[in-house]
Design an enzyme around this catalytic site. Structure first.
Site, mmCIF file in Angstrom:
data_model
loop_
_atom_site.group_PDB
_atom_site.id
_atom_site.type_symbol
_atom_site.label_atom_id
_atom_site.label_comp_id
_atom_site.label_asym_id
_atom_site.label_seq_id
_atom_site.Cartn_x
_atom_site.Cartn_y
_atom_site.Cartn_z
ATOM 1 N N ASP A 63 29.960 37.808 68.343
ATOM 2 C CA ASP A 63 30.319 37.746 69.761
ATOM 3 C C ASP A 63 29.154 37.143 70.543
ATOM 4 O O ASP A 63 28.005 37.195 70.111
ATOM 5 C CB ASP A 63 30.591 39.156 70.307
ATOM 6 C CG ASP A 63 31.780 39.806 69.629
ATOM 7 O OD1 ASP A 63 32.626 39.082 69.078
ATOM 8 O OD2 ASP A 63 31.834 41.052 69.645
HETATM 9 N N1 URA Z 1 31.813 43.307 65.420
HETATM 10 C C1 URA Z 1 31.820 43.110 66.760
HETATM 11 O O1 URA Z 1 32.411 43.875 67.490
HETATM 12 N N2 URA Z 1 31.147 42.046 67.242
HETATM 13 C C2 URA Z 1 30.466 41.178 66.459
HETATM 14 O O2 URA Z 1 29.862 40.230 66.963
HETATM 15 C C3 URA Z 1 30.469 41.397 65.080
HETATM 16 C C4 URA Z 1 31.152 42.467 64.574
#
Ligand code: URA
Length: 227
Positions: A98
């Site tokens: 993310d």
């Molecule tokens: N899980 C999440 O919620 N975000 C990420 O970036 C990776 C795994």
């Protein structure tokens, strides 16, 4: 052209040519635009044969606010963390973090290995350090570790949590569903406030600084390409 085979960065190439350190089939390279066939010609740097690699494997430490994409009209991407001349290598991130998740992202132009590492069948372990808004409890660990059903009906695969503090710990997943860790803790009425990926299979972030990058070592490359 020598400057386009991606063996060295543009600056390295210019510097090494100026210092007469590069030879192709025994002849010193004088200009970056000299023709070379990296798959056939013998290239030496300072007398040592340099092996041409068809693919590149790079590890970056993604900072907050950078997106896991190759191009983005608005935000800086993980590919933008590399020197501009590496753009032409066609690198892309193997899996996504993310925008507000930091840490380890592998960039490559080897589509087959990237695909294999992301395949749910291969169960590649990804480990994250996390912090939560509220304290979490043993019941939360058990529920998340066993796999739980998210709002969209998807039941997550078993995973592993190692507690660090009341609000922090490590979670190891073998799959990578959209926002998975945030949704797992969300399903337990908690909230992830910090998330950092620290390893991908046996490849670890180590002390690489946020925003920095490095090539995978030979051993790491072996791990990545033999899934
Ligand atoms: N899980 C999440 O919620 N975000 C990420 O970036 C990776 C795994």
């Amino acid at each position: 052209m020598f400057s386009e085979i991606g063996m060295f960065t543009r600056r390295e190439t210019a510097d090494r040519i100026r210092r007469k350190l590069i030879t192709v089939n025994g002849v010193t390279v004088k200009k970056p635009d000299e023709k070379v066939n990296p798959e056939k010609d013998e290239i030496r740097l300072n007398g040592e044969v340099v092996k041409y690699k068809k693919y590149a494997y790079i590890l970056v430490n993604k900072p907050n606010g950078v997106v896991s994409a190759t191009e983005d009209g608005r935000d800086k991407t993980v590919v933008d963390l590399l020197p501009p001349e590496m753009k032409k290598l066609g690198l892309f991130p193997c899996g996504r973090l993310d925008k507000d998740t930091v840490g380890l992202v592998i960039l490559t132009n080897d589509g087959v290995s990237a695909h294999n590492n992301l395949s749910p069948k291969r169960h590649v372990e990804k480990k994250y350090y996390f912090e939560t808004a509220d304290e979490y409890f043993d019941e939360d660990i058990t529920a998340i570790e066993n796999g739980l059903t998210l709002a969209d009906g998807y039941t997550t695969k078993p995973c592993k949590i190692e507690r660090e503090g009341k609000n922090s710990g490590y979670i190891t997943l073998t799959e990578g569903k959209y926002h998975e860790i945030k949704r797992l803790f969300g399903a337990r009425k908690n909230k992830i406030t910090y998330l950092k990926r620290i390893s991908f299979s046996k490849i670890t972030l180590g002390d690489l600084k946020e925003g920095d990058w490095r090539y995978l070592t030979d051993d790491e490359e072996f791990i990545f390409t033999n899934k």
